[in-house]
Design a protein around this motif. Structure first.
Motif, short mmCIF file in Angstrom:
data_model
loop_
_atom_site.label_atom_id
_atom_site.label_comp_id
_atom_site.label_asym_id
_atom_site.label_seq_id
_atom_site.Cartn_x
_atom_site.Cartn_y
_atom_site.Cartn_z
N VAL A 37 0.84 -1.10 -0.08
CA VAL A 37 -0.15 0.16 0.01
C VAL A 37 0.84 1.18 0.04
CG1 VAL A 37 -1.74 1.24 1.15
CG2 VAL A 37 -1.79 -1.11 1.19
N ASN A 46 -4.94 -3.78 -0.41
CA ASN A 46 -5.15 -2.50 -1.01
C ASN A 46 -6.78 -2.19 -0.81
OD1 ASN A 46 -2.93 -0.58 -1.96
ND2 ASN A 46 -2.40 -2.53 -2.75
N TYR A 54 -7.89 -1.52 2.82
CA TYR A 54 -7.06 -0.32 3.29
C TYR A 54 -8.14 0.80 2.95
CZ TYR A 54 -3.79 3.24 4.48
OH TYR A 54 -3.05 4.58 5.09
N LYS A 55 -8.33 0.94 1.35
CA LYS A 55 -9.03 2.00 0.98
C LYS A 55 -10.55 2.04 1.83
CE LYS A 55 -8.17 2.03 -3.86
NZ LYS A 55 -9.18 1.70 -5.13
#
Ligand code: ASP
Length: 452
Positions: free
Chosen positions: A233, A444, A447-448
């Motif tokens: 990330v 990712n 996380y987003k």
């Protein structure tokens, strides 16, 4: 009193030693210092521990080890020359390195452990000498002298309770710092046993517990522990504070900043851990503290770890839920081949067993699958080598009913298939099994969802 442990990159060169000296002399409370072996000086460099492993293998294979000995000695010489230490210091270290090949060991495992341990052993001797030449009062303490007793496997040892009894009696002279080598202890028969790789963290935690430190500072080469791997990330957020159990779950599943077994002595001694950067010691770093000191409901999750070191065995058999002894027979097969498993989520007609691939070889897998087919007669069996586990961890998970839903959304919205999902009873972690090729994308997306 503080225990300070320095990782391999913090002790890889004379320049790095210089920073370490400043850190320990800046704070009177930093009394106990734990060393790693010299680590990588630049990308692509080799850690001294790995050089020692190579050396040990050459000795075992009766190969010519002259060059590898030279290379190992040169790593210590670089540091000793930087501080213009007396030639007798490097002579002593060289004698110990050369002496390893001439020592009799009871078997290959014991030989390997002793070779490996010398990386930290010699670096602790060296650091102590450097401190002394800089006018800092310090002593070198061999693990034997401090009574660090371990048991179990020579290259994957466990701390014996006797260690803590011995450490109660251990005294450091007033106004003096004590330099301990990390990574190893002695069996009750006096043989060197190392912890698993990265195990100097364990030594630091063990000394923090045994010597009743107020804080365990773990110096490495990053400013903090991040929410996710920064190779996966881009610019992830730093974690300011986390609980012991969060760290344990995250390091198990791939966070390599702090060794996964190292948290246990810290928990038992209730010593807070501060992960800090040798190259930027003024940064706050990450605090790892007992659960009761941590309450931050604004953080739904703390970290997202991903490990690609797993394999999975999928077994399907109708009416498996009604069958008595199915799992017992399966476990007997594991026992027969001396295999431990990591997780075993199950459904009514199927179950998946997840293994640490690094602990298995091809022949064992072949035997295992053969026996499972023979003994359990499954309708379907599949061995999956490309298996990854994502661990979403946070004390905040238990306070938010929608965490699982949001994680699932973030994956399914991006066409990432979930093979397995499991929430532990402690409700601080959610484990997701997916195909290895989807792993980075999945991290990712999660996380987003939670941090952007
Ligand atoms: N030097 C050992 C290793 O490379 C232990 C450590 O660094 O903590 O695994």
């Amino acid at each position: 009193m503080k225990v300070v442990k320095f990782g391999g990159s913090s002790l890889a060169t004379g320049e790095q030693f210089e920073k370490v000296i400043k850190i320990v002399s800046d704070d009177f409370e930093r009394k106990v210092i734990v060393t790693s072996a010299p680590g990588k000086r630049f990308a692509g460099d080799t850690k001294v521990t790995d050089l020692l492993i190579e050396y040990a293998k050459m000795v075992l294979e009766n190969e010519d080890y002259t060059n590898i000995v030279k290379e190992i000695v040169s790593r210590y010489r670089q540091i000793s020359d930087y501080f213009q230490l007396d030639e007798s210091v490097i002579k002593l270290l060289k004698e110990k390195i050369v002496g390893l090949a001439k020592t009799d060991f009871s078997d290959e495992e014991h030989l390997m452990a002793a070779f490996k341990a010398h990386g930290e052993f010699l670096n602790a001797i060296l650091l102590n000498k450097v401190l002394n030449t800089k006018g800092i009062k310090s002593i070198f303490v061999d693990s034997k002298e401090a009574g660090i007793i371990v048991h179990g496997k020579p290259n994957d040892a466990d701390i014996s309770n006797q260690t803590y009894v011995n450490l109660e009696k251990f005294e450091i002279p007033e106004g003096t710092k004590a330099v301990f080598p990390g990574f190893f202890g002695y069996s009750k028969h006096g043989s060197i046993y190392t912890f698993s790789r990265g195990g100097s963290d364990i030594t630091g935690a063990m000394l923090s517990r045994g010597l009743h430190a107020d804080l365990y500072e773990n110096f490495t080469d990053v400013d903090a522990i991040y929410v996710a791997n920064n190779h996966v990330v881009k610019h992830p957020q730093a974690i300011k504070k986390m609980s012991y159990r969060e760290m344990r779950e995250l390091s198990y599943a791939g966070f390599s900043v702090f060794q996964d077994e190292a948290i246990i002595p810290a928990v038992k001694g209730q010593v807070p851990v501060n992960v800090k950067n040798t190259n930027n010691p003024d940064a706050d770093g990450t605090m790892i503290v007992p659960e009761q000191f941590l309450f931050d409901p604004s953080n739904q999750i703390t970290g997202i770890a991903c490990s690609k070191r797993f394999s999975a065995l999928y077994i399907h058999r109708y009416l498996l839920n009604k069958e008595v002894g199915f799992t017992l027979k399966l476990l007997q097969i594991f026992y027969k081949y001396n295999i431990s498993y990591e997780h075993m989520p199950s459904g009514i007609d199927d179950l998946t067993v997840i293994f640490d691939r690094t602990k298995l070889d091809k022949t064992t897998i072949k035997h295992l699958c053969h026996d499972v087919k023979e003994v359990l007669q499954p309708d379907y069996l599949e061995w999956m080598d490309d298996y990854a586990i994502i661990m979403v961890v946070g004390e905040g998970i238990a306070h938010n009913v929608n965490t699982i839903g949001e994680i699932i959304d973030s994956l399914t919205e991006n066409n990432i298939a979930i093979h397995m999902i499991n929430q532990g009873a402690s409700r601080i972690s959610i484990m997701i099994g997916i195909q290895e090729s989807d792993a980075d994308n999945a991290v990712n997306q999660i996380y987003k969802k939670f941090f952007n």
